[in-house]
Design a protein around this motif. Structure first.
Motif, PDB file in Angstrom:
ATOM      1  N   UNK A   1      73.750 142.978  -9.421  1.00 25.38           N
ATOM      2  CA  UNK A   1      74.567 141.970 -10.040  1.00 25.38           C
ATOM      3  C   UNK A   1      74.011 140.750 -10.695  1.00 25.38           C
ATOM      4  N   UNK A   2      72.619 140.764 -10.516  1.00 23.61           N
ATOM      5  CA  UNK A   2      71.986 139.653 -11.113  1.00 23.61           C
ATOM      6  C   UNK A   2      70.280 140.235 -11.117  1.00 23.61           C
ATOM      7  N   UNK A   3      69.790 139.903 -12.327  1.00 25.64           N
ATOM      8  CA  UNK A   3      68.448 140.365 -12.297  1.00 25.64           C
ATOM      9  C   UNK A   3      67.573 138.889 -12.898  1.00 25.64           C
ATOM     10  N   UNK A   4      66.443 138.717 -12.321  1.00 25.40           N
ATOM     11  CA  UNK A   4      65.893 137.397 -12.713  1.00 25.40           C
ATOM     12  C   UNK A   4      64.200 137.491 -12.449  1.00 25.40           C
ATOM     13  N   UNK A   5      63.411 137.123 -13.399  1.00 25.81           N
ATOM     14  CA  UNK A   5      62.357 137.211 -13.172  1.00 25.81           C
ATOM     15  C   UNK A   5      61.542 136.137 -12.551  1.00 25.81           C
ATOM     16  N   UNK A   6      60.477 136.036 -11.808  1.00 26.59           N
ATOM     17  CA  UNK A   6      59.914 135.104 -11.128  1.00 26.59           C
ATOM     18  C   UNK A   6      58.762 134.438 -11.825  1.00 26.59           C
ATOM     19  N   UNK A   7      59.346 133.257 -12.294  1.00 24.18           N
ATOM     20  CA  UNK A   7      58.330 132.431 -13.106  1.00 24.18           C
ATOM     21  C   UNK A   7      57.677 131.083 -12.389  1.00 24.18           C
ATOM     22  N   UNK A   8      56.510 130.758 -13.068  1.00 29.37           N
ATOM     23  CA  UNK A   8      55.989 129.767 -12.311  1.00 29.37           C
ATOM     24  C   UNK A   8      56.488 128.676 -11.845  1.00 29.37           C
ATOM     25  N   UNK A   9      57.640 128.342 -12.471  1.00 22.46           N
ATOM     26  CA  UNK A   9      58.447 127.105 -11.784  1.00 22.46           C
ATOM     27  C   UNK A   9      59.441 127.668 -10.496  1.00 22.46           C
ATOM     28  N   UNK A  10      59.467 128.781 -10.236  1.00 25.64           N
ATOM     29  CA  UNK A  10      59.743 129.459  -8.946  1.00 25.64           C
ATOM     30  C   UNK A  10      58.847 129.683  -7.833  1.00 25.64           C
ATOM     31  N   UNK A  11      57.275 129.423  -8.100  1.00 25.49           N
ATOM     32  CA  UNK A  11      56.615 129.729  -7.230  1.00 25.49           C
ATOM     33  C   UNK A  11      55.821 128.756  -6.655  1.00 25.49           C
ATOM     34  N   UNK A  12      55.026 128.864  -5.494  1.00 27.17           N
ATOM     35  CA  UNK A  12      54.235 127.721  -4.991  1.00 27.17           C
ATOM     36  C   UNK A  12      52.995 127.749  -5.586  1.00 27.17           C
ATOM     37  N   UNK A  13      51.903 127.085  -5.195  1.00 21.87           N
ATOM     38  CA  UNK A  13      50.503 127.097  -5.967  1.00 21.87           C
ATOM     39  C   UNK A  13      49.638 128.441  -5.539  1.00 21.87           C
ATOM     40  N   UNK A  14      50.275 129.344  -4.827  1.00 28.13           N
ATOM     41  CA  UNK A  14      49.625 130.554  -4.709  1.00 28.13           C
ATOM     42  C   UNK A  14      50.527 131.703  -5.249  1.00 28.13           C
TER      43      UNK A  14
END
Length: 125
Positions: free
Chosen positions: A10-23
């Protein structure tokens, strides 16, 4: 000849730096937002109008989502009532190497609402 089931997210999205923590791991709040987006897209389509999220069961991560992963969200309709829709939303990550990993699945309930925010029958606007 049996063909394997083809699932379309239904939805596809890439994990970008703005969606991640410092690790380099996706934060739970970002994923919850994507889950709600996928579920509400399907619920709005079915109800032919706006919906509101009224319940989401507990979700646990089986594996982390990493920076650069493509996140696939699949929606399955579990129950359709007069005013509400209960969906199972399954999340998988496609890693940079092409492998796929199950991340989590949740059950969410959406209620169709009118322009005043009051519940309405599915299909009524």
């Amino acid at each position: 000849m049996d063909r394997p089931e083809v699932r379309i997210p239904t939805l596809r999205v890439r994990a970008l730096p703005t969606s991640t923590n410092a690790y380099g791991r996706v934060q739970a709040g970002w994923l919850m937002n994507q889950i709600d987006m996928a579920g509400s897209l399907d619920a709005e389509r079915l109800s032919r109008g706006p919906v509101t999220t009224v319940a989401v069961n507990t979700f646990q991560f089986a594996a982390p989502i990493l920076l650069g992963d493509v996140v696939d969200l699949y929606v399955e309709r579990l129950r359709i009532g007069q005013k509400s829709i209960t969906l199972k939303i399954t999340v998988e990550a496609e890693r940079i190497d092409g492998s796929h990993e199950a991340i989590t699945e949740v059950v969410a309930t959406y209620v169709a609402v009118d322009c005043d925010g009051k519940s309405r029958l599915l299909g009524d606007i």
